[in-house]
Design a protein around this motif. Structure first.
Motif, PDB file in Angstrom:
ATOM      1  N   CYS A   1      -7.643  -4.120  -4.088  1.00 60.69           N
ATOM      2  CA  CYS A   1      -6.397  -3.351  -4.238  1.00 60.69           C
ATOM      3  C   CYS A   1      -6.156  -3.132  -5.726  1.00 60.69           C
ATOM      4  O   CYS A   1      -6.033  -4.081  -6.492  1.00 60.69           O
ATOM      5  CB  CYS A   1      -5.230  -4.121  -3.613  1.00 60.69           C
ATOM      6  SG  CYS A   1      -3.604  -3.476  -4.099  1.00 60.69           S
TER       7      CYS A   1
ATOM      8  N   CYS B   1      -0.279   0.732  -3.368  1.00 58.11           N
ATOM      9  CA  CYS B   1       0.285  -0.512  -2.838  1.00 58.11           C
ATOM     10  C   CYS B   1       1.693  -0.706  -3.388  1.00 58.11           C
ATOM     11  O   CYS B   1       2.015  -0.199  -4.466  1.00 58.11           O
ATOM     12  CB  CYS B   1      -0.594  -1.703  -3.210  1.00 58.11           C
ATOM     13  SG  CYS B   1      -0.141  -3.215  -2.339  1.00 58.11           S
TER      14      CYS B   1
ATOM     15  N   HIS C   1      -3.302  -6.123  -5.978  1.00 53.98           N
ATOM     16  CA  HIS C   1      -3.540  -7.479  -5.490  1.00 53.98           C
ATOM     17  C   HIS C   1      -4.932  -7.977  -5.845  1.00 53.98           C
ATOM     18  O   HIS C   1      -5.272  -9.117  -5.553  1.00 53.98           O
ATOM     19  CB  HIS C   1      -3.377  -7.523  -3.966  1.00 53.98           C
ATOM     20  CG  HIS C   1      -1.946  -7.481  -3.517  1.00 53.98           C
ATOM     21  ND1 HIS C   1      -1.366  -6.365  -2.966  1.00 53.98           N
ATOM     22  CD2 HIS C   1      -0.973  -8.427  -3.560  1.00 53.98           C
ATOM     23  CE1 HIS C   1      -0.099  -6.630  -2.671  1.00 53.98           C
ATOM     24  NE2 HIS C   1       0.165  -7.865  -3.021  1.00 53.98           N
TER      25      HIS C   1
ATOM     26  N   CYS D   1      -0.591  -6.567   1.678  1.00 45.45           N
ATOM     27  CA  CYS D   1      -1.162  -5.527   0.808  1.00 45.45           C
ATOM     28  C   CYS D   1      -1.305  -4.207   1.578  1.00 45.45           C
ATOM     29  O   CYS D   1      -2.009  -4.135   2.582  1.00 45.45           O
ATOM     30  CB  CYS D   1      -2.521  -5.986   0.289  1.00 45.45           C
ATOM     31  SG  CYS D   1      -3.364  -4.731  -0.689  1.00 45.45           S
ATOM     32  N   ASN D   2      -0.633  -3.177   1.088  1.00 42.57           N
ATOM     33  CA  ASN D   2      -0.715  -1.869   1.758  1.00 42.57           C
ATOM     34  C   ASN D   2      -2.102  -1.250   1.633  1.00 42.57           C
ATOM     35  O   ASN D   2      -2.610  -0.646   2.574  1.00 42.57           O
ATOM     36  CB  ASN D   2       0.290  -0.898   1.143  1.00 42.57           C
ATOM     37  CG  ASN D   2       1.705  -1.225   1.562  1.00 42.57           C
ATOM     38  OD1 ASN D   2       1.916  -1.984   2.510  1.00 42.57           O
ATOM     39  ND2 ASN D   2       2.673  -0.679   0.861  1.00 42.57           N
ATOM     40  N   ALA D   3      -2.705  -1.379   0.441  1.00 40.40           N
ATOM     41  CA  ALA D   3      -3.994  -0.726   0.197  1.00 40.40           C
ATOM     42  C   ALA D   3      -5.051  -1.275   1.155  1.00 40.40           C
ATOM     43  O   ALA D   3      -5.851  -0.521   1.717  1.00 40.40           O
ATOM     44  CB  ALA D   3      -4.416  -0.943  -1.247  1.00 40.40           C
TER      45      ALA D   3
END
Ligand SMILES: [Zn+2]
Ligand SMILES: [Zn+2]
Ligand SMILES: [Zn+2]
Length: 564
Positions: free
Chosen positions: A77, A83, A89, A102-104
Motif C-alpha cells: 500500500c 488508502c 501501510h 487497508c483500502n488499497a
C-alpha cells in the motif's frame, strides 16, 4: 433493550466532546445479538445501513472462492489516493491488511475477483445491491453504498467465526487472526479488552461528516455493533468498550464462574512433558480415579485434576509450580482454575513477595481491577506471562530473563502470606477507581495507556514516589541479534514520534513495519532475553557496535509503580 448506564455514557460523551464536529453531540446506537436474539438500543432500528469497511472480510471470502487453494496475496500500500492512510501501510498480508483496514489491499483483492463472486459472497452475507465495481465491494460509496440489516451483519460475522470456508479455509483463519489483532492494536484497539474479534468501519456522510461503526464478537456467542454519529470507526470502538464490558461482566457465563479465575500456566512453553503431584494429605480426584497423597503422574491432554494442593512439574527443565485449585490439560495449554484470592496471592508472590504492606494492598487491588476488565484469552481469563500478569502461584519464582530457559530464582525465603485483614482491604480498594496496570519502575516518568498501546487515557498520573528521572538504562543490540529478532535486510530504524503510540519502526527495501512495545519486547527477548528492552525506549542511535537504546524504568511504565 440495552440499557446504557448514565455514568458510562457521560464518560463517553466527555471523551468525544473534544472531537465532535462543530459542537454536534455524538449519538451512540447499539445492536446486540446473543443466542440468536437481537436487542436494539433506543432510537435505532434493524433497517439496512451502509457500514463501510465491515464488508472487507466478505471480499476476502470472494477472493478465496475465485482462487481456490491459492495462498493469500501480499501487496504494498503506497497510500496517497489509494488508502485512507495517506502515508501508506507498506507491504501487507491479508491479516494485517484487515487489522489496519487497508483500502488499497482490499481494492486489489476485489479487482482480482470476478464480480459474480463478489456479489455471491457479499449477497450471501446480506449486503445489497450487488456490487458493480471494486470500490463498492470494499465499502466505499461509489456509485451507491451497499447496505445490510444490523441483524444480518451480526449473524454473518458470527458465521465467519464458526463456519469453515469450503474453498480457502486457511484464508478464513487469516481473516480471524486479523480481526483478533484488530481488537488489540488495530483500528478497533479502543475496545481495550481481550478475547474479542473486532472490525471498524467509517462511512462518509458528506465532505466533513462521518459515521463510525465498530463490531465486536466473543467466543461466548455475543456479537455487538456500535454506530457513532458523528464519529469514526476508531471512536466507535472506544465508545463500544464500556457497554460491551458491562454486558460481558453481567453475562451468565461470568456469573457461573463467580469467584474463580482461569490462568494459562507456563504459557511460554509447550504444554507437554509435565507431571502433577498431590501435595495434600488426602486423595484428589483426577478423572482416572484418585491421585493419592504424595503421588505423582504424567499429564496428558484431556486430563483434569483437583481441586487440591498441586505441584506442576517439568523435570527436564527443572521447573515446578505449586498452587491450590484445579488443573485441566488441553491440547495447547495447562489451565488452572483458582479463587480470585489465590490468583492475587500468586501475582503478589511474583511481583512483590516482600516489602511495603500498603503497596502490596494497592497492587492486589490493581490485580482485581485488571481481572474485572474481562478475559484476555479465548480459553482463559489470563496467562502467566508478561502478556497478562506475572503469576507464580505459591512459588517458586522463576527467572524468565531468558524465555527459552526459565530457571528457578536463587534460594529465597517464602513470600509473605496475605492476611485476612489485607485481603479485606484489597477487595474494598479494588472496587474503587484506581490503577488497572502495574509496572516494575516508572523511571520517574509514568506513561499512559495511550502512549504505550494507543487506547484509553492520554495522560498518566504522576508517580507518588518518583518525581525525577531515575532508573536509567542503556542497551546495545548487536546487528546480528537485531536481524535474528526482526529478520534480515534492515536499512534503518527509528522510534515513532511522541504524538502517537510508542513504536519501533524498521525500514527495509520495499516496506516498513512498526512494532509496538509488547511485540518489540517479545521479538528481542527471543534472542537477547527479556531484559533486552526493559521499557519503551526514549532514544535510539546506530553505533558501530549495533543499535544503542536508552530509556528509564522497567516494564511498560503504565499504572501502579512498584519501584523502590
Ligand atoms: Zn493502506
Ligand atoms: Zn495473556
Ligand atoms: Zn515510580
Amino acid at each position: 433493550m440495552i440499557s446504557i448506564r448514565g455514568r458510562c455514557l457521560v464518560g463517553i460523551l466527555a471523551w468525544f466532546a473534544a472531537g465532535a464536529a462543530h459542537g454536534q453531540e455524538p449519538v451512540l446506537h447499539l445492536w446486540r445479538m446473543e443466542l440468536g436474539r437481537l436487542e436494539i438500543s433506543e432510537g435505532a432500528s434493524d433497517l439496512a445501513l451502509a457500514v463501510g469497511s465491515l464488508q472487507k472480510p466478505f471480499v476476502a471470502r470472494a477472493w478465496a472462492q475465485a482462487h481456490p487453494d491459492a495462498p493469500s496475496p501480499r501487496f504494498t500500500c503506497t497510500g496517497g489516493d489509494t488508502c485512507w492512510l495517506k502515508k501508506g501501510h507498506g507491504e501487507l498480508g491479508l491479516s494485517t491488511a484487515l487489522t489496519r483496514s487497508c483500502n488499497a489491499y482490499f481494492r486489489y483483492l476485489a479487482k482480482a475477483t470476478p464480480l459474480p463472486q463478489l456479489a455471491d459472497s457479499l449477497g450471501g452475507a446480506g449486503f445489497a445491491p450487488a456490487p458493480a465495481n471494486a470500490e463498492q465491494a470494499i465499502g466505499l460509496a461509489a456509485p451507491e453504498p451497499l447496505r445490510i440489516r444490523p441483524s444480518r451483519l451480526l449473524g454473518a460475522y458470527r458465521e465467519l467465526l464458526r463456519e469453515p470456508w469450503p474453498l480457502g479455509e486457511p484464508l478464513r483463519r487469516e481473516v480471524l487472526h486479523g480481526l483478533r489483532e484488530g481488537a488489540h492494536r488495530g483500528t478497533a484497539g479502543g475496545l481495550g479488552a481481550w478475547g474479542l474479534w473486532a472490525k471498524t468501519g467509517t462511512v462518509a456522510l458528506d465532505a466533513q461528516h462521518t459515521v463510525g461503526f465498530a463490531l465486536a464478537l466473543d467466543d461466548g456467542g455475543l456479537a455487538m455493533l456500535a454506530r457513532l454519529r458523528p464519529g469514526t470507526g476508531a471512536q466507535a470502538a472506544t465508545a463500544l468498550a464500556a457497554p460491551l464490558a458491562a454486558h460481558r461482566r453481567g453475562t451468565p457465563a461470568t456469573a457461573r464462574a463467580g469467584d474463580l479465575v482461569t490462568v494459562r500456566l507456563f504459557d511460554l512453553l509447550p504444554a507437554t512433558g509435565f507431571t502433577v503431584l498431590n501435595l495434600g494429605s488426602s486423595p484428589i480426584p483426577d478423572g482416572h480415579g484418585f491421585l493419592g497423597p504424595g503421588a505423582k503422574r504424567a499429564l496428558q491432554p484431556g486430563d483434569r485434576v483437583g481441586p487440591g494442593s498441586l505441584e506442576l512439574g517439568l523435570e527436564a527443565r527443572g521447573l515446578r509450580r505449586r498452587f491450590q485449585g484445579r488443573l485441566q490439560v488441553t491440547r495447547g495449554h495447562l489451565l488452572a482454575t483458582l479463587s480470585r484470592r489465590t490468583y492475587v496471592e500468586g501475582v503478589l508472590a511474583a511481583e512483590l513477595p516482600f516489602g511495603d504492606r500498603g503497596l502490596r494492598v494497592e497492587l492486589g487491588a490493581a490485580v482485581l481491577r485488571f481481572l474485572a476488565q474481562g478475559r484476555r484469552h479465548v480459553d482463559a481469563d489470563v496467562c502467566d506471562s508478561t502478556h497478562c500478569a506475572w503469576f507464580v502461584g505459591q512459588g517458586p519464582r522463576l527467572d524468565w530473563t531468558n524465555p527459552a530457559r526459565a530457571r528457578e530464582a536463587a534460594a529465597e525465603p517464602e513470600p509473605e502470606p496475605l492476611g485476612e485483614a489485607d485481603w479485606g482491604r484489597i477487595e474494598a480498594l479494588g472496587k474503587v477507581p484506581g490503577p488497572t496496570f502495574w509496572t516494575g519502575h516508572c523511571g520517574g516518568r509514568p506513561l499512559s495507556t495511550q502512549h504505550v498501546w494507543g487506547w484509553g487515557e492520554a495522560v498518566a498520573a504522576p508517580c507518588p514516589r518518583h518525581s525525577t528521572v531515575t532508573a536509567a538504562w542503556t542497551r546495545i543490540w548487536p546487528r546480528q541479534a537485531l536481524e535474528k529478532a526482526f529478520g534480515p535486510g534492515i536499512e534503518s530504524m527509528s522510534l515513532e514520534p511522541r504524538a502517537g503510540p510508542w513504536g519501533l519502526t524498521l525500514i527495509r527495501k520495499g516496506g516498513r513495519k512498526t512494532y509496538g512495545y509488547d511485540e518489540a519486547h517479545r521479538c528481542m527477548a527471543a534472542v537477547l532475553g527479556w531484559d533486552a528492552l526493559p521499557s519503551p525506549a526514549d532514544q535510539l542511535e546506530l553505533t558501530e557496535e549495533g543499535l544503542r537504546l536508552q530509556g528509564v524504568g522497567q516494564g511498560h511504565r503504565v499504572g501502579l509503580c512498584l519501584g523502590k
